[in-house]
Design an enzyme around this catalytic site. Sequence first.
Site, short mmCIF file in Angstrom:
data_model
loop_
_atom_site.label_atom_id
_atom_site.label_comp_id
_atom_site.label_asym_id
_atom_site.label_seq_id
_atom_site.Cartn_x
_atom_site.Cartn_y
_atom_site.Cartn_z
N LYS A 129 0.85 -1.20 0.00
CA LYS A 129 0.00 0.00 0.00
C LYS A 129 0.88 1.25 0.00
O LYS A 129 2.09 1.16 0.31
CB LYS A 129 -0.91 -0.02 1.23
CG LYS A 129 -0.15 0.00 2.57
CD LYS A 129 -1.06 -0.31 3.74
CE LYS A 129 -0.27 -0.29 5.05
NZ LYS A 129 -1.09 -0.76 6.18
N TYR A 148 14.18 30.91 8.13
CA TYR A 148 12.89 31.56 8.34
C TYR A 148 12.70 31.95 9.79
O TYR A 148 13.03 31.19 10.71
CB TYR A 148 11.74 30.61 7.96
CG TYR A 148 11.38 30.65 6.50
CD1 TYR A 148 11.00 31.84 5.88
CD2 TYR A 148 11.38 29.48 5.76
CE1 TYR A 148 10.66 31.86 4.54
CE2 TYR A 148 11.03 29.49 4.41
CZ TYR A 148 10.67 30.68 3.80
OH TYR A 148 10.33 30.70 2.49
C1 LIG Z 1 -0.28 -1.67 6.93
C2 LIG Z 1 -0.80 -2.98 7.37
C3 LIG Z 1 0.03 -4.09 7.50
C4 LIG Z 1 1.54 -4.00 7.40
O1 LIG Z 1 2.03 -3.50 8.63
P1 LIG Z 1 3.59 -3.39 8.96
O2 LIG Z 1 3.62 -2.97 10.38
O3 LIG Z 1 4.14 -2.38 8.03
O4 LIG Z 1 4.17 -4.75 8.74
C5 LIG Z 1 -0.54 -5.33 7.76
N1 LIG Z 1 -1.88 -5.44 7.92
C6 LIG Z 1 -2.70 -4.39 7.85
C7 LIG Z 1 -4.16 -4.60 8.05
C8 LIG Z 1 -2.20 -3.12 7.60
O5 LIG Z 1 -3.03 -2.06 7.54
#
Ligand SMILES: *Cc1c(COP(=O)(O)O)cnc(C)c1O
Length: 384
Positions: A51, A272
């Site tokens: 993702k 800044y």
């Molecule tokens: C993002 C996510 C993962 C992966 O998690 P990590 O901590 O990066 O291994 C697994 N399962 C779900 C439902 C997630 O949203």
Amino acid sequence: MDISSSFGDAEVQFVAEGASGYLTIDLGALRRNYETLVAMLRPARCAAVVKADAYGLGATVVSRTLGDAGCRDFFVAQFVEAIRLKDTLPADARLYVLNGLQPGNEERCAADGIIPVLNSLPQLRRWSELARQVGRSLPAVLQVDSGMSRLGLSPEECSILSREMNEHAGLEFQFVMSHLACADEGANLMNGEQLAEFERLSRLFLGIPVCLANSGGIFLGGDFHHTLARPGIALYGGNPTVGAPNPMEPVVRLDVAVVQTRTVPTGTRIGYGGSHIADREMHLATIAAGYADGLPRALSGTGAVYHAGVRLPIVGRVSMDSIIIDVSALPKDTLTLGSLVEVVGEHQTLEAIAEAAGTISYEILTGLGHRYQRLYRQVQLQDV
Ligand SMILES: *Cc1c(COP(=O)(O)O)cnc(C)c1O
């Protein structure tokens, strides 16, 4: 400056000399991290969570690399991510959408063979209804909420569903899944509580395989492995175990170019708001990345970058496109226009820069942005 030396060989191709920054992604290390997890999990299977563009590293390249390594289960968060990714996966791979089945996506989802994670009874009933309409069974994942209150059927919905399962014969459940809220903290009692609740809920759906662990969950031991695990951050070299040494190999390094250098006398205002005032003569360099490139403004006055192992503190505020660093610790004129400084690499891990910014490695990775020249170090024969 030779980025390739940090990988111990000269495989890195300089696609664009003179870029403002180089994000180097070591696909061999990615593959080795996958294989490390596969070996830990066996006989359970290892999926890949890709993702958010594979946590910012490029979902297409990452998925191809892991597909070549044997991965056949890929998770994205959104339907649109699945649409973009589906054609690059191996023909026999499964692609799941974690955020569920949004109204309006059902038919496209079915036509493209994308597998929705069903997070509520209404979602499940819509998918089941579509299976009836099209007259064939549709694959699905059932998510139950085991204690995080984010996504998935509540325990009450699970009992209702368990009584009406025979009405959903058109759904082919791949597995029942849930997600751990504290998996990166090995000692947290909530892990055991969630495991017990998950196993209680999944017993309502006997015969369907189960899937629980993310990266941290894999390191909680065999009780958490089940049929399939869903690592993300561990594949990309982040530390899945808070407070313990990182068992994964680094995948990412980030080097940013110097675009100006100057020497300022005591009393000069820097950046800044004039928030930093030089308390001595200072040698400064301005580097070509800022908060628009995923280097959080929270690093202002606290973070640092490195050159040849020397720590170079960030002075004043992080700008949108640039950051001013104090290079007084280096011999004069070490850095000139185009010299590179290490932002993430052997002297500063993802976790270290995240901590300096008051955040986590996930947020640093996913925020890295698209203005860096991306260099993919290809998988070498010796990596396989
Ligand atoms: C993002 C996510 C993962 C992966 O998690 P990590 O901590 O990066 O291994 C697994 N399962 C779900 C439902 C997630 O949203």
